[in-house]
Design a protein around this motif. Structure first.
Motif, short mmCIF file in Angstrom:
data_model
loop_
_atom_site.label_atom_id
_atom_site.label_comp_id
_atom_site.label_asym_id
_atom_site.label_seq_id
_atom_site.Cartn_x
_atom_site.Cartn_y
_atom_site.Cartn_z
N ASP A 92 27.88 3.79 6.98
CA ASP A 92 27.03 4.19 5.52
C ASP A 92 27.83 5.32 4.90
OD1 ASP A 92 25.66 1.89 6.24
OD2 ASP A 92 23.79 3.07 5.99
N TYR A 93 27.96 4.97 3.51
CA TYR A 93 28.68 5.92 2.73
C TYR A 93 28.23 6.15 1.36
CZ TYR A 93 31.90 2.34 1.33
OH TYR A 93 32.18 1.38 0.71
N PHE A 94 28.30 7.29 0.38
CA PHE A 94 27.86 7.33 -0.85
C PHE A 94 29.27 7.17 -1.64
CE2 PHE A 94 24.62 9.55 1.28
CZ PHE A 94 23.27 8.83 0.58
N HIS A 95 29.24 6.44 -2.57
CA HIS A 95 30.36 6.02 -3.55
C HIS A 95 29.84 6.73 -4.97
CE1 HIS A 95 33.67 2.66 -5.09
NE2 HIS A 95 33.85 3.97 -5.36
N ILE A 96 30.47 7.71 -5.46
CA ILE A 96 30.09 8.47 -6.64
C ILE A 96 30.91 8.68 -7.70
CG2 ILE A 96 28.96 10.73 -7.19
CD1 ILE A 96 28.74 10.99 -4.17
N GLY A 97 30.45 8.60 -8.76
CA GLY A 97 31.66 8.69 -9.89
C GLY A 97 31.29 8.03 -11.19
N ASP A 98 32.54 7.80 -12.03
CA ASP A 98 32.50 7.06 -13.26
C ASP A 98 33.41 6.40 -13.44
OD1 ASP A 98 34.31 9.15 -13.90
OD2 ASP A 98 32.74 10.38 -15.04
N MET A 143 34.44 9.49 -5.93
CA MET A 143 34.66 10.09 -4.52
C MET A 143 33.75 9.54 -3.49
SD MET A 143 32.47 13.63 -4.95
CE MET A 143 32.46 14.02 -3.17
N PHE A 144 34.06 9.93 -2.19
CA PHE A 144 32.94 9.13 -1.31
C PHE A 144 32.57 10.14 -0.05
CE2 PHE A 144 36.34 6.11 -2.66
CZ PHE A 144 35.75 4.98 -2.73
N GLY A 201 29.23 4.31 -17.53
CA GLY A 201 30.35 4.64 -16.92
C GLY A 201 31.35 5.11 -17.63
N LEU A 202 31.60 4.19 -18.58
CA LEU A 202 32.74 4.74 -19.59
C LEU A 202 32.58 6.01 -20.35
CD1 LEU A 202 33.47 1.17 -21.09
CD2 LEU A 202 35.14 2.52 -19.51
N ALA A 203 31.27 6.20 -20.40
CA ALA A 203 30.95 7.47 -21.20
C ALA A 203 30.74 8.86 -20.18
CB ALA A 203 29.40 7.45 -21.86
N GLY A 204 31.26 8.56 -18.91
CA GLY A 204 31.56 9.63 -18.06
C GLY A 204 30.29 10.25 -17.29
N ILE A 205 29.13 9.49 -17.41
CA ILE A 205 27.93 9.74 -16.73
C ILE A 205 28.14 9.25 -15.35
CG2 ILE A 205 25.28 9.11 -16.57
CD1 ILE A 205 25.51 8.48 -19.56
N LYS A 206 27.97 10.00 -14.56
CA LYS A 206 28.37 9.70 -12.97
C LYS A 206 27.07 9.40 -12.19
CE LYS A 206 32.21 12.97 -12.05
NZ LYS A 206 32.68 13.05 -13.48
N LYS A 207 27.34 8.27 -11.34
CA LYS A 207 26.10 7.50 -10.66
C LYS A 207 26.62 7.77 -9.17
CE LYS A 207 23.17 3.75 -10.79
NZ LYS A 207 21.98 4.28 -10.70
N SER A 208 25.67 7.46 -8.29
CA SER A 208 25.96 7.58 -6.74
C SER A 208 25.43 6.20 -6.29
CB SER A 208 25.36 8.48 -6.15
OG SER A 208 25.43 8.44 -4.80
N TYR A 209 26.41 5.40 -5.45
CA TYR A 209 25.84 4.20 -5.11
C TYR A 209 25.94 4.25 -3.35
CZ TYR A 209 25.69 1.72 -9.41
OH TYR A 209 25.11 1.42 -10.62
N HIS A 210 25.01 3.57 -2.70
CA HIS A 210 25.02 3.57 -1.27
C HIS A 210 25.81 2.41 -0.68
CE1 HIS A 210 23.53 3.43 2.99
NE2 HIS A 210 23.42 4.91 2.63
N GLU A 220 19.93 -1.58 -5.86
CA GLU A 220 20.64 -0.50 -5.41
C GLU A 220 20.36 0.13 -3.98
OE1 GLU A 220 21.12 2.31 -8.33
OE2 GLU A 220 21.20 0.84 -10.05
N ASP A 221 19.31 -0.82 -3.36
CA ASP A 221 18.93 -0.08 -2.03
C ASP A 221 19.74 -0.86 -0.78
OD1 ASP A 221 17.38 0.69 -0.15
OD2 ASP A 221 15.31 0.17 -0.54
N ASN A 222 20.80 -0.25 -0.82
CA ASN A 222 21.78 -0.97 0.09
C ASN A 222 21.22 -0.82 1.73
OD1 ASN A 222 24.61 -1.90 0.95
ND2 ASN A 222 24.60 0.18 1.88
#
Length: 486
Positions: A33-39, A44-45, A103-112, A261-263
């Motif tokens: 399990d890992y977090f995938h973060i960015g825009d 990053m992971f 995402g295109l606006a540069g708002i970062k978000k984290s996904y599991h 989004e509840d992986n």
């Protein structure tokens, strides 16, 4: 003689692969399990947790993914020798977010996210690769994992509220495609409905080719865990319910896009059985769903296009098929670059029309690109899109304002009738074309009205209804089935 040589070589290759499995892996599962973060511009992971449980569901022989699909690949290298011992291509919810407005606006978000691999016997290097704008793979993350680490979680997979079903079981998971259907939005009182829905949709699956002819290559499981409340979230109507997998409509701003989004919870429930593919069966009448390649797909159970949803979304999540339609609203923009050939097997940018990727399936004498009655199709499709959006917004407002049930029901029935009529209109229009049933290159695919092409006029990846896959999609599905079962 050639057949004998081929059989012998195939046997040798499989034997070597089986030997590789036993050399590098235990017949158990590792979940990373890992977090995938960015825009859109950066990502990053970070590793979350690593688990050890159950038997390995996948093939013991086809350990390296050569299907060349998916925007990402995770690859496993033996740390001592540097040998590539396992790989898998996949797509991500993050990838869709990155091409969305936020995402295109540069708002970062984290996904599991999770990588599911056979459990290694010794230290491994876990890497993630991503395609660049030219679809070439580049490594973007690397870390070492020690399977002997005391921090790997070995909890028994157990939950007294979970019940397992096996509507279709044909044998050894290593040699079958193992599909799990997870219950979402069913209360304990609706357990019986889940069982009925499970049987109904598994039945739908094996009515559709090429699954029908490959039924013996599949195992199906159902995993039931009751939700506190029935249904799913409808944010546009200000309706929120407490469910096991936290699915929601209006994902990424698209009213019919139903995702979770509840992986972690999804993977925890799926772990009760050996699985290669995940369905989330959502107990709700509204039309909606979604599918992400080698991740999961969703569908709702009680609408007139439920069978279509069930088959269409699995086309995304199991085979990595692209959407062939282009006249509907979607949650992301610029999903395909006009100067780059898409990796999905069923759409093309036609950059080299003499070597189109489905050249071997083209109808004799077909013109490339293939002219078709697109102008009138576009007119009636965009006209319906405008009306559909009006009706959906009206229904959402009624629900948000807690209008009387009979008023909401009348509006929903009006929508259903018009939606069905539009589907029939599309079917009849396409069937009237002289190119009906032909394999060519028809402009309009992958959410783009121009610049991308699909193989046939119609397909279950193009329009709604009870219909077959096109010949190109069917061939691609067969390849994936073979990858799990040979």
């Amino acid at each position: 003689m050639r057949t004998i040589i081929f059989t012998l070589l195939t046997s040798i290759c499989f034997s070597q692969s089986d030997s590789d499995f036993n050399k590098f892996f235990f017949d158990e599962t590792m979940r990373i399990d890992y977090f995938h973060i960015g825009d859109a511009k950066s990502e990053m992971f970070t590793i979350d947790k690593i688990y050890r449980y159950g038997i390995w569901a996948g093939s013991l022989t086809n350990l390296i993914d050569n299907l060349n699909n998916g925007k990402y690949y995770y690859k496993i290298y033996d740390a001592a020798s540097g040998k590539l011992v396992y790989s898998k291509g996949y797509d991500t919810f993050f990838g869709e977010y990155a091409s969305s407005e936020n995402g295109l606006a540069g708002i970062k978000k984290s996904y599991h996210e999770s990588a599911i691999i056979p459990f290694p016997k010794s230290k491994i290097i876990f890497t993630i690769e991503k395609r660049d704008e030219s679809n070439l793979m580049n490594e973007i993350f690397r870390t070492e994992i020690d399977p002997a680490s005391i921090y790997i979680i070995k909890d028994k997979v157990t939950d007294s509220d979970v019940e397992i079903f096996k509507p279709v079981f044909n044998g050894d998971p290593h040699k079958k495609v193992d599909v799990v259907i997870l219950a979402e939005g069913y209360t304990i009182e609706e357990r019986g409905k889940f069982v009925e829905d499970l049987e109904r949709f598994v039945g739908y699956f094996f009515e559709q080719e090429p699954y029908k002819s490959n039924k013996s290559n599949f195992n199906f499981y159902g995993v039931f865990k009751p939700s506190e409340e029935s249904g799913t979230d409808l944010p546009g109507a200000d309706i929120f319910v407490n469910t096991v997998l936290n699915t929601t409509f209006w994902s990424l701003g698209s009213e019919r896009y139903l995702m979770t989004e509840d992986n972690k919870t999804m993977r925890d429930l799926a772990a009760f059985v050996p699985y290669d593919a995940i369905y989330i069966q959502v107990n709700h009448p509204r039309y909606g769903g979604g599918g992400i390649y080698n991740q999961f797909c969703t569908y709702t159970t009680d609408n007139q296009f439920a069978k279509y949803l069930f088959i269409h979304e699995f086309g995304h999540s199991f085979t990595g098929l692209a959407d062939e339609y282009y006249t509907s609203d979607v949650a992301y923009t610029d999903f395909y670059k006009p100067t780059v050939e898409p990796i999905e097997p069923n759409i093309t940018a036609l950059l080299d029309k003499r070597n189109i990727k489905w050249k071997h399936l083209l109808s004799e004498g077909i013109e490339i690109p293939t002219p078709w009655e697109k102008t009138e199709f576009d007119r009636m499709s965009y006209e319906w899109l405008k009306e559909r959006n009006r009706l959906n917004n009206f229904i959402a407002e009624l629900k948000k304002n807690r209008a009387p049930e009979d008023q909401i029901k009348a509006a929903e029935e009006e929508y259903a009738i018009k939606d069905k009529l539009q589907s029939e209109k599309v079917d009849n229009y396409l069937k009237s074309s002289k190119y009906w049933g032909k394999v060519g290159a028809f402009e309009g695919a992958g959410y783009q009205a121009t610049g991308l092409y699909r193989p046939m006029l119609d397909c279950i990846m193009f329009s709604k209804g009870d219909k077959p896959f096109c010949k190109v999609c069917e061939e691609a599905i067969k390849k994936v089935i073979a990858n799990y079962t040979n």
